[in-house]
Design an enzyme around this catalytic site. Structure first.
Site, PDB file in Angstrom:
ATOM      1  N   MET A  57      17.084 -46.618  -7.257  1.00  0.00           N
ATOM      2  CA  MET A  57      17.492 -48.015  -7.389  1.00  0.00           C
ATOM      3  C   MET A  57      17.734 -48.602  -5.996  1.00  0.00           C
ATOM      4  SD  MET A  57      17.131 -48.021 -10.542  1.00  0.00           S
ATOM      5  CE  MET A  57      17.526 -49.756 -10.817  1.00  0.00           C
TER       6      MET A  57
ATOM      7  N   CYS B 164      -2.647  -3.990   7.219  1.00  0.00           N
ATOM      8  CA  CYS B 164      -2.222  -4.228   8.598  1.00  0.00           C
ATOM      9  C   CYS B 164      -2.679  -3.085   9.501  1.00  0.00           C
ATOM     10  CB  CYS B 164      -0.710  -4.415   8.674  1.00  0.00           C
ATOM     11  SG  CYS B 164       0.253  -2.988   8.163  1.00  0.00           S
TER      12      CYS B 164
ATOM     13  N   TRP C 273      19.362 -39.457 -12.670  1.00  0.00           N
ATOM     14  CA  TRP C 273      18.159 -38.678 -12.441  1.00  0.00           C
ATOM     15  C   TRP C 273      16.979 -39.453 -12.981  1.00  0.00           C
ATOM     16  CZ3 TRP C 273      18.654 -34.567  -9.426  1.00  0.00           C
ATOM     17  CH2 TRP C 273      19.872 -33.899  -9.365  1.00  0.00           C
TER      18      TRP C 273
ATOM     19  N   GLU D  80       0.820  -1.204   0.000  1.00  0.00           N
ATOM     20  CA  GLU D  80       0.000   0.000   0.000  1.00  0.00           C
ATOM     21  C   GLU D  80       0.864   1.268   0.000  1.00  0.00           C
ATOM     22  OE1 GLU D  80      -2.208  -2.954   2.768  1.00  0.00           O
ATOM     23  OE2 GLU D  80      -0.175  -2.626   2.009  1.00  0.00           O
TER      24      GLU D  80
ATOM     25  N   ALA E 208       9.474 -37.616  -6.682  1.00  0.00           N
ATOM     26  CA  ALA E 208       9.762 -37.894  -8.092  1.00  0.00           C
ATOM     27  C   ALA E 208       9.858 -39.403  -8.252  1.00  0.00           C
ATOM     28  CB  ALA E 208      11.066 -37.226  -8.517  1.00  0.00           C
TER      29      ALA E 208
END
Length: 367
Positions: free
Chosen positions: A172, A84, A179, A61, A163
């Site tokens: 493994m 705030c 990767w 602001e 992932a």
């Protein structure tokens, strides 16, 4: 065609969307403060705009009012989060809007922070300023999921990143995991780290990968030093973290949960005693102003977070490959009944190179 699809977007929504765009400019640098954007409109024209760039610097602001100058008088301000109402490192923005002569304030999202929580809106109303709350609220909430959750109940927003291969394997049998996914997916992970206050991992991941877990490159950011790096928290219940681990190259950004070790204290590492995960998360939020948590860990720790219902969102990268049944699974719990399964709702699907990113939230539905 439905009536809704034919209706033009209301100007209030357009201006608030601009404020949301501005707020995102601070997504990597405002921690622990929330991301906030503000635009000031007079006679249908943009006369000032701004966003909060960093903790300790002026709020959105203030930047917008500086740009608007005298034109702020009688204008309308659009703010993504309730202004705030308290003195911190900067004066309260609600009083600043009053002093600038703003006639109307449109707020996207209320602020649950007990220091604000309706007080900012009340200051504006008491000064005779018209206030409207709730324009683009859901979009604005997404800017500050961690901050809003922490202010409401003292717990951070937890994202779990995984992932895996098509057959649900993350490494493994030897632990080798570089990767599974391609460069586009790995680059995407940098974003989630950068918006987080801490990255949590387990000691087994550190021992296997000697990982840094920091932010090294971000799309659209030329100078990586402008972002606030996340802390790295290693859960090391038996005190096995090697002093030559790469993660300790920047010890002042490292946290360890485990038995106290003087050698880590001498490096400046912040240490936590061994405690339940829920208690640890509460401590991070209430004592260290860490509101967004990213978990990057192996199956054991990931499963613990999931089974203890501590995950707000799962970010799952799936690579088009099979690693075989001897490879390590992404989830280590053993269920014997369908009723035990953990179900999720799909938020979105994104292709990243040859990989797919799924964003999911836990489902409350029972089977």
């Amino acid at each position: 065609m439905s009536k809704l699809s034919q209706d033009p977007i209301h100007p209030d929504q357009l201006w608030m969307q601009r404020a949301i765009e501005l707020a995102r400019l601070g997504q990597y640098s405002t921690k622990p403060n929330p991301n906030v954007g503000c635009v000031i409109i007079k006679d249908g024209q943009l006369v000032g705009e701004g966003f909060h760039p960093q903790a300790g610097q002026p709020h959105a602001e203030v930047f917008a009012m500086r740009q608007a100058a005298d034109q702020a008088k009688g204008a309308t301000a659009y703010v993504t989060l309730e202004p705030c109402a308290h003195y911190g490192r900067t004066p309260p923005c609600a009083k600043g809007l009053v002093e600038a002569g703003i006639a109307k304030v449109i707020v996207a999202c209320p602020d649950p922070n007990p220091l604000v929580a309706g007080k900012g809106v009340q200051i504006l109303k008491d000064a005779g300023i018209e206030v409207e709350v709730g324009i683009c609220e859901q979009q604005a909430e997404k800017l500050n999921l961690g901050f809003l959750k922490a202010m409401a109940n003292g717990m951070p927003y937890v994202r779990l990143k995984i992932a895996s291969s098509l057959d649900g394997r993350t490494a493994m049998a030897s632990g080798e995991s570089k990767w599974i996914t391609g460069p586009e997916a790995r680059q995407d992970v940098q974003h989630w780290r950068a918006i987080s206050g801490v990255v949590i991992t387990g000691i087994e991941t550190v021992l296997a990968d000697d990982c840094l877990l920091n932010v090294r490159q971000l799309n659209g950011i030329d100078d990586i030093t402008t972002i606030v790096q996340p802390k790295r928290l290693v859960l090391d219940r038996q005190g096995r973290l090697p002093l030559n681990a790469k993660i300790l190259q920047q010890p002042d950004t490292v946290m360890v949960m485990g038995p106290f070790r003087q050698e880590l204290a001498d490096l400046g590492v912040l240490q936590f005693s061994v405690q339940p995960l829920k208690d640890l998360l509460h401590t991070l939020s209430t004592q260290h102003q860490i509101y967004d948590v990213l978990v990057e860990a192996g199956a054991t720790l990931s499963t613990a977070f999931l089974q203890q219902q501590l995950v707000d969102e799962m970010i799952s990268y799936v690579a088009p490959t099979f690693l075989g049944q001897a490879a390590r699974a992404m989830f280590s719990a053993e269920f014997s009944r369908m009723a035990e399964q953990l179900r999720f709702k799909l938020m979105d699907v994104t292709q990243l190179g040859d990989d797919v990113r799924l964003r999911l939230i836990p489902s409350q539905e029972t089977v």
